[in-house]
Design a protein around this motif. Structure first.
Motif, PDB file in Angstrom:
ATOM      1  N   PRO A 179      88.820 -42.917  49.276  1.00 25.82           N
ATOM      2  CA  PRO A 179      90.114 -42.392  49.738  1.00 25.82           C
ATOM      3  C   PRO A 179      90.171 -40.872  49.746  1.00 25.82           C
ATOM      4  O   PRO A 179      90.818 -40.280  50.601  1.00 25.82           O
ATOM      5  CB  PRO A 179      91.101 -42.985  48.720  1.00 25.82           C
ATOM      6  CG  PRO A 179      90.412 -44.196  48.181  1.00 25.82           C
ATOM      7  CD  PRO A 179      88.950 -43.872  48.179  1.00 25.82           C
ATOM      8  N   VAL A 180      89.487 -40.230  48.783  1.00 27.96           N
ATOM      9  CA  VAL A 180      89.467 -38.767  48.709  1.00 27.96           C
ATOM     10  C   VAL A 180      88.011 -38.302  48.676  1.00 27.96           C
ATOM     11  O   VAL A 180      87.363 -38.362  47.626  1.00 27.96           O
ATOM     12  CB  VAL A 180      90.209 -38.255  47.460  1.00 27.96           C
ATOM     13  CG1 VAL A 180      90.182 -36.733  47.419  1.00 27.96           C
ATOM     14  CG2 VAL A 180      91.645 -38.774  47.422  1.00 27.96           C
TER      15      VAL A 180
ATOM     16  N   LYS B 174      84.530 -28.421  47.076  1.00 26.94           N
ATOM     17  CA  LYS B 174      85.951 -28.779  47.021  1.00 26.94           C
ATOM     18  C   LYS B 174      86.438 -28.812  45.582  1.00 26.94           C
ATOM     19  O   LYS B 174      87.549 -28.349  45.269  1.00 26.94           O
ATOM     20  CB  LYS B 174      86.168 -30.133  47.675  1.00 26.94           C
ATOM     21  CG  LYS B 174      87.631 -30.562  47.760  1.00 26.94           C
ATOM     22  CD  LYS B 174      87.775 -31.868  48.534  1.00 26.94           C
ATOM     23  CE  LYS B 174      89.251 -32.273  48.637  1.00 26.94           C
ATOM     24  NZ  LYS B 174      89.402 -33.522  49.427  1.00 26.94           N
ATOM     25  N   ILE B 175      85.616 -29.336  44.693  1.00 25.42           N
ATOM     26  CA  ILE B 175      85.984 -29.393  43.270  1.00 25.42           C
ATOM     27  C   ILE B 175      86.126 -27.985  42.710  1.00 25.42           C
ATOM     28  O   ILE B 175      87.092 -27.671  42.006  1.00 25.42           O
ATOM     29  CB  ILE B 175      84.927 -30.195  42.489  1.00 25.42           C
ATOM     30  CG1 ILE B 175      85.012 -31.681  42.871  1.00 25.42           C
ATOM     31  CG2 ILE B 175      85.115 -30.021  40.986  1.00 25.42           C
ATOM     32  CD1 ILE B 175      83.847 -32.505  42.351  1.00 25.42           C
ATOM     33  N   ALA B 176      85.153 -27.113  43.021  1.00 27.56           N
ATOM     34  CA  ALA B 176      85.202 -25.743  42.501  1.00 27.56           C
ATOM     35  C   ALA B 176      86.418 -25.000  43.038  1.00 27.56           C
ATOM     36  O   ALA B 176      87.077 -24.254  42.299  1.00 27.56           O
ATOM     37  CB  ALA B 176      83.918 -25.001  42.872  1.00 27.56           C
ATOM     38  N   ALA B 177      86.742 -25.188  44.322  1.00 25.76           N
ATOM     39  CA  ALA B 177      87.897 -24.502  44.903  1.00 25.76           C
ATOM     40  C   ALA B 177      89.190 -24.930  44.229  1.00 25.76           C
ATOM     41  O   ALA B 177      90.061 -24.107  43.933  1.00 25.76           O
ATOM     42  CB  ALA B 177      87.959 -24.778  46.403  1.00 25.76           C
ATOM     43  N   ALA B 178      89.326 -26.223  43.961  1.00 24.94           N
ATOM     44  CA  ALA B 178      90.527 -26.711  43.280  1.00 24.94           C
ATOM     45  C   ALA B 178      90.591 -26.179  41.853  1.00 24.94           C
ATOM     46  O   ALA B 178      91.657 -25.787  41.365  1.00 24.94           O
ATOM     47  CB  ALA B 178      90.541 -28.237  43.279  1.00 24.94           C
ATOM     48  N   ALA B 179      89.451 -26.147  41.172  1.00 25.76           N
ATOM     49  CA  ALA B 179      89.424 -25.627  39.798  1.00 25.76           C
ATOM     50  C   ALA B 179      89.789 -24.150  39.761  1.00 25.76           C
ATOM     51  O   ALA B 179      90.506 -23.697  38.849  1.00 25.76           O
ATOM     52  CB  ALA B 179      88.034 -25.849  39.192  1.00 25.76           C
ATOM     53  N   ILE B 180      89.346 -23.395  40.738  1.00 20.70           N
ATOM     54  CA  ILE B 180      89.678 -21.969  40.797  1.00 20.70           C
ATOM     55  C   ILE B 180      91.176 -21.779  41.010  1.00 20.70           C
ATOM     56  O   ILE B 180      91.799 -20.906  40.399  1.00 20.70           O
ATOM     57  CB  ILE B 180      88.851 -21.276  41.891  1.00 20.70           C
ATOM     58  CG1 ILE B 180      87.392 -21.146  41.442  1.00 20.70           C
ATOM     59  CG2 ILE B 180      89.419 -19.901  42.232  1.00 20.70           C
ATOM     60  CD1 ILE B 180      86.445 -20.666  42.511  1.00 20.70           C
TER      61      ILE B 180
ATOM     62  N   MET C 136      86.735 -40.001  36.163  1.00 22.64           N
ATOM     63  CA  MET C 136      85.331 -40.402  36.161  1.00 22.64           C
ATOM     64  C   MET C 136      84.626 -40.040  37.468  1.00 22.64           C
ATOM     65  O   MET C 136      83.403 -39.868  37.473  1.00 22.64           O
ATOM     66  CB  MET C 136      85.215 -41.902  35.899  1.00 22.64           C
ATOM     67  CG  MET C 136      85.691 -42.324  34.512  1.00 22.64           C
ATOM     68  SD  MET C 136      84.919 -41.351  33.179  1.00 22.64           S
ATOM     69  CE  MET C 136      83.209 -41.810  33.376  1.00 22.64           C
ATOM     70  N   ARG C 137      85.374 -39.919  38.565  1.00 26.87           N
ATOM     71  CA  ARG C 137      84.731 -39.535  39.824  1.00 26.87           C
ATOM     72  C   ARG C 137      84.126 -38.148  39.751  1.00 26.87           C
ATOM     73  O   ARG C 137      83.118 -37.855  40.398  1.00 26.87           O
ATOM     74  CB  ARG C 137      85.745 -39.575  40.978  1.00 26.87           C
ATOM     75  CG  ARG C 137      85.996 -40.970  41.477  1.00 26.87           C
ATOM     76  CD  ARG C 137      85.921 -41.181  42.965  1.00 26.87           C
ATOM     77  NE  ARG C 137      85.097 -40.364  43.786  1.00 26.87           N
ATOM     78  CZ  ARG C 137      85.483 -39.932  44.989  1.00 26.87           C
ATOM     79  NH1 ARG C 137      86.698 -40.217  45.432  1.00 26.87           N
ATOM     80  NH2 ARG C 137      84.670 -39.236  45.724  1.00 26.87           N
ATOM     81  N   LEU C 138      84.750 -37.279  38.955  1.00 24.34           N
ATOM     82  CA  LEU C 138      84.240 -35.914  38.869  1.00 24.34           C
ATOM     83  C   LEU C 138      82.869 -35.870  38.220  1.00 24.34           C
ATOM     84  O   LEU C 138      82.061 -34.977  38.521  1.00 24.34           O
ATOM     85  CB  LEU C 138      85.216 -35.034  38.081  1.00 24.34           C
ATOM     86  CG  LEU C 138      86.604 -34.832  38.687  1.00 24.34           C
ATOM     87  CD1 LEU C 138      87.416 -33.879  37.824  1.00 24.34           C
ATOM     88  CD2 LEU C 138      86.508 -34.293  40.110  1.00 24.34           C
ATOM     89  N   TYR C 139      82.594 -36.827  37.337  1.00 23.46           N
ATOM     90  CA  TYR C 139      81.323 -36.795  36.615  1.00 23.46           C
ATOM     91  C   TYR C 139      80.131 -37.106  37.512  1.00 23.46           C
ATOM     92  O   TYR C 139      78.980 -36.906  37.102  1.00 23.46           O
ATOM     93  CB  TYR C 139      81.378 -37.740  35.424  1.00 23.46           C
ATOM     94  CG  TYR C 139      82.241 -37.210  34.300  1.00 23.46           C
ATOM     95  CD1 TYR C 139      81.794 -36.185  33.478  1.00 23.46           C
ATOM     96  CD2 TYR C 139      83.517 -37.720  34.088  1.00 23.46           C
ATOM     97  CE1 TYR C 139      82.587 -35.679  32.458  1.00 23.46           C
ATOM     98  CE2 TYR C 139      84.324 -37.221  33.072  1.00 23.46           C
ATOM     99  CZ  TYR C 139      83.859 -36.214  32.266  1.00 23.46           C
ATOM    100  OH  TYR C 139      84.654 -35.703  31.258  1.00 23.46           O
ATOM    101  N   ASP C 140      80.383 -37.597  38.728  1.00 22.34           N
ATOM    102  CA  ASP C 140      79.285 -37.729  39.678  1.00 22.34           C
ATOM    103  C   ASP C 140      78.805 -36.357  40.149  1.00 22.34           C
ATOM    104  O   ASP C 140      77.668 -36.209  40.605  1.00 22.34           O
ATOM    105  CB  ASP C 140      79.730 -38.540  40.907  1.00 22.34           C
ATOM    106  CG  ASP C 140      79.994 -39.999  40.581  1.00 22.34           C
ATOM    107  OD1 ASP C 140      79.447 -40.485  39.578  1.00 22.34           O
ATOM    108  OD2 ASP C 140      80.752 -40.650  41.328  1.00 22.34           O
ATOM    109  N   TYR C 141      79.685 -35.353  40.031  1.00 21.22           N
ATOM    110  CA  TYR C 141      79.407 -34.027  40.588  1.00 21.22           C
ATOM    111  C   TYR C 141      79.174 -32.977  39.517  1.00 21.22           C
ATOM    112  O   TYR C 141      78.377 -32.053  39.709  1.00 21.22           O
ATOM    113  CB  TYR C 141      80.574 -33.594  41.489  1.00 21.22           C
ATOM    114  CG  TYR C 141      80.771 -34.506  42.667  1.00 21.22           C
ATOM    115  CD1 TYR C 141      80.168 -34.223  43.887  1.00 21.22           C
ATOM    116  CD2 TYR C 141      81.537 -35.665  42.560  1.00 21.22           C
ATOM    117  CE1 TYR C 141      80.329 -35.063  44.981  1.00 21.22           C
ATOM    118  CE2 TYR C 141      81.704 -36.516  43.649  1.00 21.22           C
ATOM    119  CZ  TYR C 141      81.095 -36.215  44.854  1.00 21.22           C
ATOM    120  OH  TYR C 141      81.257 -37.051  45.925  1.00 21.22           O
TER     121      TYR C 141
END
Length: 239
Positions: free
Chosen positions: A20-21, A27-33, A58-63
């Motif tokens: 779904p997302v 994308k993760i780094a941009a959101a964290a910033i 848990m999805r973040l741990y793939d990255y």
């Protein structure tokens, strides 16, 4: 466990998959910033980040394996900004322009992303953009007069980095103090000025008295520029 020196750069990014997302490390780094710019590093957690992205934690741990790896990604995005803003062709007459551009871009990036000042100079930054900035800085200094070998180059790079990191951290700290207390320089002088005058009138601190009374009140940008010029002249033997 948040392993201090886990290396996100040695693991390939997961292949895109239907979800779904859709996620990527960028994308993760941009959101964290965005979160860190708004609330500082204390307001950043993987759980909060996942909620912002609309995914389960848990999805973040793939990255990213842990928070340290997330910070590494964020830092390298800022180094990409520095590399872009400080990109100057390194030619023998231009080594100084290259170093100045990178130092100024580092200050600008640190003021835009204040959390960067908390991380720069800490754990090694080995992302591709951090290495590119380090390479450009080192290659430029290597062309400076007075830098005659690897020992001179190491000292020049180390001294320059120490100045830029220290100056940036001090400026960010002062900005944070003003925001948190509402105390600017004028308010500080009104509050502590009488005490300082009494201490200086004792005659025990003549040099400090000269600095306080006769020293120029420079704005942060001018202070940075003058300090940078002084350090650069000292480590390279060029003015």
């Amino acid at each position: 466990m948040d392993t201090p020196y886990a290396n996100v750069w040695e693991r390939p990014e997961p292949q895109p998959r239907a979800a779904p997302v859709p996620l990527t490390r960028a994308k993760i780094a941009a959101a964290a910033i965005r979160l860190a710019d708004a609330d500082g590093l204390d307001g950043l957690s993987l759980r909060k980040l996942a909620n912002d992205l609309g995914v389960g934690p848990m999805r973040l741990y793939d990255y990213v394996g842990n928070r340290s790896e997330l910070l590494d990604l964020m830092v390298d995005v800022v180094y990409a900004e520095i590399a872009g803003a400080g990109a100057v062709a390194v030619q023998p007459p231009q080594w100084r322009a290259t170093v100045l551009a990178i130092a100024r871009a580092t200050r600008a990036a640190g003021l835009e992303h204040e959390w960067f000042a908390d991380l720069i100079g800490g754990r090694p930054h080995l992302g591709p953009h951090a290495l590119a900035v380090g390479e450009a800085t080192s290659a430029a200094l290597d062309q400076a007069p007075g830098v005659r070998g690897i020992d001179d180059l190491q000292r020049a790079v180390g001294t320059l980095n120490a100045f830029v990191i220290g100056a940036l951290r001090r400026e960010v700290t002062e900005r944070r103090t003003y925001r948190s207390t509402g105390t600017d320089e004028a308010a500080w002088q009104r509050s502590l000025g009488p005490y300082l005058v009494r201490m200086l009138d004792t005659g025990r601190y003549p040099t400090i008295a000269r600095l306080v009374v006769d020293g120029a009140h420079l704005d942060p940008a001018e202070t940075f520029e003058r300090g940078l010029a002084t350090v650069l002249a000292g480590v390279t033997g060029a003015r």
